[in-house]
Motif scaffolding. Sequence first.
Motif, PDB file in Angstrom:
ATOM      1  N   PRO A  62       3.288   8.181  -6.013  1.00  8.67           N
ATOM      2  CA  PRO A  62       2.445   8.280  -7.204  1.00  8.67           C
ATOM      3  C   PRO A  62       1.022   8.712  -6.873  1.00  8.67           C
ATOM      4  O   PRO A  62       0.601   8.673  -5.709  1.00  8.67           O
ATOM      5  N   THR A  63       0.292   9.092  -7.902  1.00  5.42           N
ATOM      6  CA  THR A  63      -1.137   9.366  -7.747  1.00  5.42           C
ATOM      7  C   THR A  63      -1.891   8.077  -7.451  1.00  5.42           C
ATOM      8  O   THR A  63      -2.828   8.048  -6.661  1.00  5.42           O
ATOM      9  N   ALA A  64      -1.455   7.002  -8.102  1.00  8.77           N
ATOM     10  CA  ALA A  64      -2.069   5.692  -7.906  1.00  8.77           C
ATOM     11  C   ALA A  64      -1.109   4.632  -8.423  1.00  8.77           C
ATOM     12  O   ALA A  64      -0.118   4.936  -9.093  1.00  8.77           O
ATOM     13  N   ILE A  65      -1.398   3.379  -8.092  1.00  8.04           N
ATOM     14  CA  ILE A  65      -0.588   2.241  -8.512  1.00  8.04           C
ATOM     15  C   ILE A  65      -1.470   1.277  -9.285  1.00  8.04           C
ATOM     16  O   ILE A  65      -2.595   0.982  -8.869  1.00  8.04           O
ATOM     17  N   THR A  80      -9.913  -3.754 -11.107  1.00  6.43           N
ATOM     18  CA  THR A  80     -10.685  -3.534  -9.885  1.00  6.43           C
ATOM     19  C   THR A  80     -11.151  -2.087  -9.848  1.00  6.43           C
ATOM     20  O   THR A  80     -10.374  -1.172 -10.100  1.00  6.43           O
ATOM     21  N   ALA A  81     -12.416  -1.883  -9.540  1.00 13.97           N
ATOM     22  CA  ALA A  81     -13.002  -0.542  -9.642  1.00 13.97           C
ATOM     23  C   ALA A  81     -13.685  -0.103  -8.355  1.00 13.97           C
ATOM     24  O   ALA A  81     -14.406   0.896  -8.354  1.00 13.97           O
ATOM     25  N   ALA A 105      -5.191  -0.112   1.550  1.00 14.19           N
ATOM     26  CA  ALA A 105      -5.054   0.968   0.567  1.00 14.19           C
ATOM     27  C   ALA A 105      -6.402   1.209  -0.108  1.00 14.19           C
ATOM     28  O   ALA A 105      -7.155   0.262  -0.358  1.00 14.19           O
ATOM     29  N   PRO A 106      -6.714   2.455  -0.406  1.00 14.76           N
ATOM     30  CA  PRO A 106      -7.954   2.718  -1.154  1.00 14.76           C
ATOM     31  C   PRO A 106      -7.824   2.229  -2.586  1.00 14.76           C
ATOM     32  O   PRO A 106      -6.716   1.998  -3.086  1.00 14.76           O
ATOM     33  N   GLY A 107      -8.941   2.046  -3.241  1.00 12.92           N
ATOM     34  CA  GLY A 107      -8.936   1.789  -4.666  1.00 12.92           C
ATOM     35  C   GLY A 107      -8.993   3.104  -5.427  1.00 12.92           C
ATOM     36  O   GLY A 107      -8.891   4.191  -4.839  1.00 12.92           O
ATOM     37  N   SER A 108      -9.155   3.009  -6.729  1.00 11.84           N
ATOM     38  CA  SER A 108      -9.283   4.213  -7.552  1.00 11.84           C
ATOM     39  C   SER A 108     -10.211   3.920  -8.718  1.00 11.84           C
ATOM     40  O   SER A 108      -9.764   3.491  -9.794  1.00 11.84           O
ATOM     41  N   ALA A 147      -0.025   2.604   3.294  1.00  7.41           N
ATOM     42  CA  ALA A 147      -1.224   2.219   2.524  1.00  7.41           C
ATOM     43  C   ALA A 147      -2.064   3.424   2.112  1.00  7.41           C
ATOM     44  O   ALA A 147      -3.288   3.343   2.018  1.00  7.41           O
ATOM     45  N   ALA A 148      -1.397   4.535   1.827  1.00 11.48           N
ATOM     46  CA  ALA A 148      -2.112   5.770   1.498  1.00 11.48           C
ATOM     47  C   ALA A 148      -2.276   5.967  -0.011  1.00 11.48           C
ATOM     48  O   ALA A 148      -3.046   6.837  -0.432  1.00 11.48           O
ATOM     49  N   VAL A 149      -1.571   5.201  -0.816  1.00 10.15           N
ATOM     50  CA  VAL A 149      -1.647   5.358  -2.271  1.00 10.15           C
ATOM     51  C   VAL A 149      -2.713   4.408  -2.820  1.00 10.15           C
ATOM     52  O   VAL A 149      -2.690   3.214  -2.533  1.00 10.15           O
ATOM     53  N   PRO A 150      -3.660   4.894  -3.610  1.00  7.45           N
ATOM     54  CA  PRO A 150      -4.677   4.018  -4.197  1.00  7.45           C
ATOM     55  C   PRO A 150      -4.054   2.934  -5.076  1.00  7.45           C
ATOM     56  O   PRO A 150      -3.095   3.197  -5.810  1.00  7.45           O
TER      57      PRO A 150
END
Length: 285
Positions: A62-65, A80-81, A105-108, A147-150
């Motif tokens: 996905p683009t993000a979760i 969370t931002a 994992a990064p945030g988004s 852990a690559a998907v935000p």
Amino acid sequence: MAALPVTGAALKVSSLRELSLNFEATEKFPVLFLGHGSPMNAIEENEFVDGFRNIGKTLEKPTAILVISAHWETRGTFVTAMENPPTIHDFGGFPQALFDVQYPAPGSPALAQETKRIITKTDVLLDNKWGLDHGAWSVVKHLYPDAAVPVVQMSIDYTQPASYHYELAKELASLRHKGVLIIGSGNMVHNLRMVAWDKLNESGFAWEWALEAKEKMKQYIMEGNHHALIDFKNQGKAFDLAIPTPEHYLPLIYSLALKDKQDDLFLFNDNSVGGSLAMTSLKIG
């Protein structure tokens, strides 16, 4: 000085353009409800971990979760931002190896803003303090171990009834068409006070009431009887014991609210632990 308003407007346009680029239209993503159980599932090898990994193999990246976890209850709704959410070890009494786990994992911030924009039922607030609790990282790490998907978390407003959460969740539907994997993480049956600690290693052991509640929930899910699931407080003694407090149950309501009539349903990890926990998980779509 006269140029300042123009510059501000340009920045807003730029931010909106970046947001739309990040969330372009995609094929409709599935929705998951994951019975996360013990935090130890993050580091153990067992049937449930296998189930998470196997379902992960069926998913596109996905683009993000967006995760709705049982372990973030708030007054009001928050997302969370931050750019880099910390891994929260929100538990005690477990081996050091579990506390050593990090899921970086990064945030988004873009997804946080998009979630805030599309929800009209309440004013969603942006949070820069929480991070990823074990309801999120202990299961997502098996779906996407690199852990690559935000990942963004959305909190559960503990002041509101299940019907409120069901309607709020429906407002997230557009995210499924923007490359976002939405995950509810909890347990359908979750009564820690009645765990049979001496039977934790007895596969599938469930108290009679826990099995009754789980089977009835599954029946309602497969029939599409969401009203009965929302009205869980009036479903009898077995439900009362299965859901002594609603925080682990409500993520299921979020996931079911996002089901379209065309979506398939797939149950997995449908087993019980310690008498009073159901690990039943669900893929929608």
